[in-house]
Design an enzyme around this catalytic site. Structure first.
Site, short mmCIF file in Angstrom:
data_model
loop_
_atom_site.label_atom_id
_atom_site.label_comp_id
_atom_site.label_asym_id
_atom_site.label_seq_id
_atom_site.Cartn_x
_atom_site.Cartn_y
_atom_site.Cartn_z
N HIS A 50 0.92 -1.08 -0.07
CA HIS A 50 -0.02 0.13 0.08
C HIS A 50 0.94 1.32 0.09
CE1 HIS A 50 0.95 -0.69 4.37
NE2 HIS A 50 1.07 0.59 4.43
N HIS A 133 5.74 5.25 -1.32
CA HIS A 133 6.45 3.99 -1.49
C HIS A 133 5.62 2.81 -1.17
CE1 HIS A 133 7.23 4.78 2.67
NE2 HIS A 133 7.53 3.31 2.72
#
EC number: 3.1.4.58
Length: 209
Positions: A50, A133
């Protein structure tokens, strides 16, 4: 699927986006040699990958209904973002990540809006700078080399573009035992998909801090 089990008195919570399954499968395919070569790394489950927009920390369960209402309304007005996965890197030689490419300006605006909404609900949290990220793995304390080596191998990776689908309110079990970190959707909403009065939650978890 959204978990309908009773909520504990406190939850460790964050707000996130997630890549679609085919984008995650593409990266997972590239990582296959690393999975075999570095078995001691604590690899995150692909379904847990995620992009964290706001990490809220440990919250009382009573704060969740306020968040649900605010985030549902914001998701309706948010158009999908064009993003992609690109390259790899690491934090402190122990946390491996893949980077995010595409409409980063739109992503930062959306994250700012989400954080402002959280504050409007009276929730105080540590407002860390957004560094988009996907966290892929964590190294053990006695292993300072594996993560930098895998990150270097990901330098040339450029994934296909994709469109964000849902905004996720996620709970995690960090600090709740010795096992691996696990995440579950508290609720998720499709971005820009609902009409007036149709703030129905989307099904699914961040297939995939």
């Amino acid at each position: 699927m959204v978990d309908d089990s009773p909520e504990p008195s406190t939850l460790r919570v964050f707000v996130a986006l997630a890549p679609p399954d085919d984008a995650k499968d593409e990266l997972a395919h590239v990582l296959q040699p690393a999975y075999a070569r570095y078995p001691r790394l604590r690899w995150n489950r692909i379904e847990d990958w995620h992009i964290t927009l706001a990490f809220l920390g440990e919250l009382p369960a009573t704060a969740v209904p306020l968040l649900r209402s605010a985030l549902a309304g914001r998701a309706v007005s948010q158009p999908a973002l064009e993003l992609g996965l690109r390259g790899g890197g690491h934090f402190d030689d122990r946390l491996l990540w893949s980077g995010i490419d595409g409409d980063l300006e739109g992503l930062h605006r959306f994250a700012t809006d989400v954080r402002d909404l959280v504050r409007s609900c009276g929730i105080d949290f540590r407002d860390r700078p957004l560094r988009p990220h996907l966290t892929l793995a964590r190294a053990r304390r006695d292993d300072p080399t594996s993560v930098p080596q895998v990150a270097a191998a990901l330098t040339g990776f450029v994934g296909r573009p994709w469109r964000t689908e849902c905004l996720h309110l996620v709970g995690s079990n960090i600090g709740r035992g010795p096992g691996p970190i696990r995440y579950r959707d508290i609720e998720a909403w499709r971005l820009g998909a609902a009409g007036p009065g149709e703030d129905a939650p989307a099904q699914g978890r961040p297939t995939g801090t």
